[in-house]
Scaffold this motif. Structure first.
Motif, PDB file in Angstrom:
ATOM      1  N   ASN A   1      -4.592  -5.920   4.877  1.00 48.67           N
ATOM      2  CA  ASN A   1      -3.396  -6.454   4.826  1.00 48.67           C
ATOM      3  C   ASN A   1      -2.687  -5.500   3.714  1.00 48.67           C
ATOM      4  O   ASN A   1      -2.893  -5.399   2.613  1.00 48.67           O
ATOM      5  CB  ASN A   1      -3.526  -8.064   3.824  1.00 48.67           C
ATOM      6  N   THR A   2      -1.425  -5.033   4.195  1.00 51.35           N
ATOM      7  CA  THR A   2      -0.954  -3.925   3.709  1.00 51.35           C
ATOM      8  C   THR A   2       0.249  -4.358   2.520  1.00 51.35           C
ATOM      9  O   THR A   2       0.385  -3.387   2.082  1.00 51.35           O
ATOM     10  CB  THR A   2      -0.387  -3.289   4.852  1.00 51.35           C
ATOM     11  N   GLY A   3       0.580  -5.526   2.311  1.00 51.44           N
ATOM     12  CA  GLY A   3       1.678  -5.836   1.627  1.00 51.44           C
ATOM     13  C   GLY A   3       1.845  -7.302   1.234  1.00 51.44           C
ATOM     14  O   GLY A   3       1.216  -8.418   1.781  1.00 51.44           O
TER      15      GLY A   3
ATOM     16  N   GLY B   1      -2.682  10.097  -0.312  1.00 53.73           N
ATOM     17  CA  GLY B   1      -2.687   8.729  -1.000  1.00 53.73           C
ATOM     18  C   GLY B   1      -3.379   7.444  -0.018  1.00 53.73           C
ATOM     19  O   GLY B   1      -4.197   6.826  -0.594  1.00 53.73           O
ATOM     20  N   LYS B   2      -2.851   7.506   1.072  1.00 55.77           N
ATOM     21  CA  LYS B   2      -3.331   6.291   1.727  1.00 55.77           C
ATOM     22  C   LYS B   2      -4.778   6.613   2.320  1.00 55.77           C
ATOM     23  O   LYS B   2      -5.434   5.564   2.483  1.00 55.77           O
ATOM     24  CB  LYS B   2      -2.336   6.183   3.096  1.00 55.77           C
ATOM     25  N   LYS B   3      -5.308   7.717   2.516  1.00 58.08           N
ATOM     26  CA  LYS B   3      -6.627   8.065   2.759  1.00 58.08           C
ATOM     27  C   LYS B   3      -7.559   7.393   1.729  1.00 58.08           C
ATOM     28  O   LYS B   3      -8.732   7.219   2.083  1.00 58.08           O
ATOM     29  CB  LYS B   3      -6.566   9.654   2.978  1.00 58.08           C
TER      30      LYS B   3
ATOM     31  N   GLY C   1      11.409  -0.811   3.892  1.00 57.85           N
ATOM     32  CA  GLY C   1      11.449  -1.872   2.936  1.00 57.85           C
ATOM     33  C   GLY C   1      10.553  -1.062   1.968  1.00 57.85           C
ATOM     34  O   GLY C   1      11.021  -0.616   0.813  1.00 57.85           O
ATOM     35  N   ASN C   2       9.309  -1.156   1.967  1.00 60.35           N
ATOM     36  CA  ASN C   2       8.423  -0.892   1.008  1.00 60.35           C
ATOM     37  C   ASN C   2       8.356   0.282   0.500  1.00 60.35           C
ATOM     38  O   ASN C   2       8.069   0.731  -0.702  1.00 60.35           O
ATOM     39  CB  ASN C   2       7.124  -1.443   1.423  1.00 60.35           C
ATOM     40  N   ALA C   3       8.482   1.317   1.445  1.00 57.76           N
ATOM     41  CA  ALA C   3       8.445   2.907   1.021  1.00 57.76           C
ATOM     42  C   ALA C   3       9.684   3.206   0.031  1.00 57.76           C
ATOM     43  O   ALA C   3       9.222   3.857  -1.033  1.00 57.76           O
ATOM     44  CB  ALA C   3       8.493   3.855   1.945  1.00 57.76           C
TER      45      ALA C   3
ATOM     46  N   PHE D   1      -8.705  -3.245  11.647  1.00 55.26           N
ATOM     47  CA  PHE D   1      -7.240  -3.580  12.349  1.00 55.26           C
ATOM     48  C   PHE D   1      -6.355  -2.886  11.169  1.00 55.26           C
ATOM     49  O   PHE D   1      -6.396  -3.309  10.084  1.00 55.26           O
ATOM     50  CB  PHE D   1      -7.141  -4.911  12.306  1.00 55.26           C
ATOM     51  N   TYR D   2      -5.324  -2.295  11.926  1.00 57.17           N
ATOM     52  CA  TYR D   2      -4.353  -1.468  11.057  1.00 57.17           C
ATOM     53  C   TYR D   2      -2.841  -1.874  11.493  1.00 57.17           C
ATOM     54  O   TYR D   2      -2.627  -1.419  12.794  1.00 57.17           O
ATOM     55  CB  TYR D   2      -4.410  -0.016  11.064  1.00 57.17           C
ATOM     56  N   PRO D   3      -1.865  -2.314  10.639  1.00 55.99           N
ATOM     57  CA  PRO D   3      -0.434  -2.662  11.090  1.00 55.99           C
ATOM     58  C   PRO D   3       0.347  -1.279  11.132  1.00 55.99           C
ATOM     59  O   PRO D   3       0.371  -0.635  10.211  1.00 55.99           O
ATOM     60  CB  PRO D   3       0.042  -3.400  10.085  1.00 55.99           C
ATOM     61  N   THR D   4       0.574  -0.820  12.205  1.00 51.88           N
ATOM     62  CA  THR D   4       0.931   0.539  12.471  1.00 51.88           C
ATOM     63  C   THR D   4       2.549   0.882  12.390  1.00 51.88           C
ATOM     64  O   THR D   4       3.099   0.189  13.689  1.00 51.88           O
ATOM     65  CB  THR D   4       0.604   1.210  13.855  1.00 51.88           C
ATOM     66  N   GLY D   5       3.100   1.559  11.372  1.00 51.19           N
ATOM     67  CA  GLY D   5       4.430   1.861  11.829  1.00 51.19           C
ATOM     68  C   GLY D   5       4.516   3.388  12.063  1.00 51.19           C
ATOM     69  O   GLY D   5       4.318   3.750  13.011  1.00 51.19           O
ATOM     70  N   GLY D   6       4.552   4.362  10.860  1.00 51.14           N
ATOM     71  CA  GLY D   6       4.373   5.554  10.975  1.00 51.14           C
ATOM     72  C   GLY D   6       3.060   6.159  11.331  1.00 51.14           C
ATOM     73  O   GLY D   6       2.708   7.165  11.650  1.00 51.14           O
ATOM     74  N   GLY D   7       2.129   5.107  11.107  1.00 49.21           N
ATOM     75  CA  GLY D   7       0.662   5.456  11.117  1.00 49.21           C
ATOM     76  C   GLY D   7      -0.158   6.203  10.038  1.00 49.21           C
ATOM     77  O   GLY D   7      -1.332   6.584  10.090  1.00 49.21           O
ATOM     78  N   THR D   8       0.583   6.421   9.024  1.00 52.17           N
ATOM     79  CA  THR D   8       0.023   7.138   7.715  1.00 52.17           C
ATOM     80  C   THR D   8      -1.278   6.634   7.408  1.00 52.17           C
ATOM     81  O   THR D   8      -2.460   7.507   7.083  1.00 52.17           O
ATOM     82  CB  THR D   8       0.980   7.214   6.257  1.00 52.17           C
ATOM     83  N   GLY D   9      -1.471   5.372   7.339  1.00 48.79           N
ATOM     84  CA  GLY D   9      -2.981   4.733   6.849  1.00 48.79           C
ATOM     85  C   GLY D   9      -3.838   5.011   7.972  1.00 48.79           C
ATOM     86  O   GLY D   9      -4.966   5.264   7.552  1.00 48.79           O
TER      87      GLY D   9
ATOM     88  N   PHE E   1       0.898  -1.072   0.175  1.00 49.41           N
ATOM     89  CA  PHE E   1       0.032  -0.040   0.061  1.00 49.41           C
ATOM     90  C   PHE E   1       0.890   1.283   0.048  1.00 49.41           C
ATOM     91  O   PHE E   1       0.356   2.261  -0.109  1.00 49.41           O
ATOM     92  CB  PHE E   1      -1.021   0.058   1.145  1.00 49.41           C
ATOM     93  N   LYS E   2       2.201   0.957   0.147  1.00 49.17           N
ATOM     94  CA  LYS E   2       2.958   2.386  -0.116  1.00 49.17           C
ATOM     95  C   LYS E   2       2.746   3.012  -1.225  1.00 49.17           C
ATOM     96  O   LYS E   2       3.048   4.248  -1.511  1.00 49.17           O
ATOM     97  CB  LYS E   2       4.572   1.896   0.223  1.00 49.17           C
ATOM     98  N   ALA E   3       2.543   2.148  -2.283  1.00 51.86           N
ATOM     99  CA  ALA E   3       2.217   2.695  -3.674  1.00 51.86           C
ATOM    100  C   ALA E   3       1.065   3.929  -3.750  1.00 51.86           C
ATOM    101  O   ALA E   3       1.509   4.902  -4.403  1.00 51.86           O
ATOM    102  CB  ALA E   3       1.810   1.643  -4.582  1.00 51.86           C
TER     103      ALA E   3
HETATM  104  C1  LIG Z   1       5.117   0.673   5.772  1.00 54.05           C
HETATM  105  C2  LIG Z   1       4.317  -0.292   6.229  1.00 54.05           C
HETATM  106  C3  LIG Z   1       3.518  -0.518   7.324  1.00 54.05           C
HETATM  107  C4  LIG Z   1       3.082   0.358   8.247  1.00 54.05           C
HETATM  108  O1  LIG Z   1       2.377   1.718   7.495  1.00 54.05           O
HETATM  109  P1  LIG Z   1       2.526   3.150   8.305  1.00 54.05           P
HETATM  110  O2  LIG Z   1       1.840   3.889   7.289  1.00 54.05           O
HETATM  111  O3  LIG Z   1       3.890   3.478   8.207  1.00 54.05           O
HETATM  112  O4  LIG Z   1       1.993   3.062   9.489  1.00 54.05           O
HETATM  113  C5  LIG Z   1       2.700  -1.790   7.341  1.00 54.05           C
HETATM  114  N1  LIG Z   1       2.585  -2.883   6.824  1.00 54.05           N
HETATM  115  C6  LIG Z   1       3.403  -2.828   5.525  1.00 54.05           C
HETATM  116  C7  LIG Z   1       3.638  -3.750   4.766  1.00 54.05           C
HETATM  117  C8  LIG Z   1       4.553  -1.651   5.206  1.00 54.05           C
HETATM  118  O5  LIG Z   1       4.934  -1.640   4.263  1.00 54.05           O
END
Ligand SMILES: *Cc1c(COP(=O)(O)O)cnc(C)c1O
Ligand SMILES: [Zn+2]
Length: 398
Positions: free
Chosen positions: A386-388, A223-225, A146-148, A244-252, A120-122
């Motif tokens: 599922n983000t990736g 974009g993520k919105k 990684g994905n960004a 449910f959202y897997p949170t890194g930086g939290g953009t999504g 979803f970084k796309a």
């Molecule tokens: C970057 C990433 C996340 C976290 O997204 P944020 O917007 O940074 O919270 C979750 N899952 C995958 C696969 C990612 O690449």
């Protein structure tokens, strides 16, 4: 305003950027990063002249099945500046064989793995690169887990913009290879994403490059919105009870919440909101501790490697905004360890035919835990984002 209003012939209804903390308005025709107020420096939010749009089906009919179908509520003013690889409009998939383990709950995946570059970084990077192109930016830099990095490299290749990516050494090889193949300059860093961020910042400042690190740039959020718009449309404007959202930086997480607020103004949804759940890795669970402690900000937390590379974010820049969403939505936060994620990746692959990223697999474990605790009630409808794709993480999986 109504559909027939003259404003609606505009491709984008972008008005300006506003700081959600101090309220300072920023001119969106200029290059922006974070709030210009020295004491604030918050993430900026794009604001739009949102009309009432009475019939979303009619409004969206015949539009392309990608994130640009919502272009009035996106920041690119001139469609010629759009840099697209077909991102967005990913499927909603009900559970198949895992349904037997979900009890009374209807559970769906929104599967982002089919996006360009496999995550979803796309969406966020595609938006940021498009807007950067519109603003005349020639060189973009990002730290990445990684994905960004892969997404930035690909969209910059497409746009004819130079990309520099700073990546932790302990990231699977494929993430590095794809950056190089897309023609980016890749810097491997002996450290975590925070260390990458410092180096990226130093080089960017020195060379006048533009940084798109998470939520220090206003348009990745836009974009993520689009995930929020899409899932509302796909659920026929009846939102799930829990997301449910897997949170890194939290953009999504922040982006989906922003989309809900915008759609309420458009008249597309009502006041009710899903409960939002932030899922972290036990290696980096600062948001989980802050949430359960009732704090407004998180503390730096990094216990080292996690197979969910995207979740190794020791202190999200927009921690306050993440926590706001969790509190406002009466949501929750939970951390999952690598062993559970590893088992879940394999279990989901074997049962569902989906090889998903460990970040996504963590959500299944989190769902089961919160259900066992009684926090998820019978008959509630649950969405797992599922983000990736798991294909890039195979060397992480046991
Ligand atoms: C970057 C990433 C996340 C976290 O997204 P944020 O917007 O940074 O919270 C979750 N899952 C995958 C696969 C990612 O690449
Ligand atoms: Zn501010």
């Amino acid at each position: 305003m109504s559909l027939s209003n003259s404003n609606t012939h505009k491709f984008s209804l972008l008005k300006h950027l506003r700081c959600p903390e101090c309220g300072l308005v920023h001119n969106a025709a200029e290059i922006n990063t974070v709030c210009n107020n020295e004491d604030c420096r918050s993430t900026l939010f794009a604001e739009y002249d949102l009309p009432q749009v009475l019939n979303p089906e009619q409004f969206l009919a015949g539009r392309p099945a990608n994130m640009w179908r919502y272009h009035e509520f996106l920041p690119v003013i001139n469609p010629d500046n759009i840099v697209t690889l077909g991102e967005g409009f990913t499927p909603i998939l009900p559970l198949a064989n895992l349904k037997a383990e979900a009890g009374d709950n209807e559970v769906f995946w929104k599967d982002e793995s089919g996006n360009p570059t496999g995550s979803f970084k796309a969406r966020g990077i595609g938006m940021a690169v498009s807007k950067a192109k519109e603003l005349g930016i020639k060189h973009i830099v990002t730290p990445t887990a990684g994905n960004a990095g892969g997404a930035l490299a690909a969209y910059c290749a497409r746009a004819g913009i130079k990309a520099s990516v700073y990546i932790p050494q302990l990231t699977p090889k494929v993430f590095k290879d794809e950056c190089r193949l897309y023609g980016a300059d890749l810097v491997e860093v002996d450290g975590n994403i925070a260390d990458c961020g410092k180096l990226a910042n130093d080089d960017a400042v020195q060379n006048g490059w533009f940084q798109v690190s998470t939520l220090k740039e206003p348009y990745r959020l836009e974009g993520k919105k689009t995930m929020g718009y899409e899932l509302a449309e796909q659920f026929n404007w009846q939102l799930p009870d829990v997301i449910f959202y897997p949170t890194g930086g939290g953009t999504g997480l922040i982006g989906i919440w922003k989309a809900f607020n915008e759609m309420e103004q458009l008249g597309w949804i009502g006041k009710e909101r899903p409960r939002m759940v932030a899922v972290q890795s036990t290696s980096c669970d600062g948001i989980v501790s802050a949430f359960h402690g009732g704090q407004s900000r998180s503390e730096f937390k990094d216990s080292g490697f996690t197979i969910a590379n995207g979740l190794r974010v020791p202190k999200p820049y927009a921690d306050k905004q993440i926590l706001n969403v969790l509190y406002q939505s009466k949501g929750n936060a939970i951390a999952i360890d690598d062993a559970d994620m590893n088992d879940a990746v394999k279990h989901i692959a074997a049962k569902e035919g989906m090889l998903i990223a460990p970040e996504g697999a963590a959500l299944w474990v989190a769902f089961k835990k919160l259900k066992a605790q009684g926090w998820i009630k019978a008959d509630e409808c649950v969405l797992l984002l599922n983000t990736g794709s798991g294909y890039k993480y195979l060397e992480n999986i046991d």
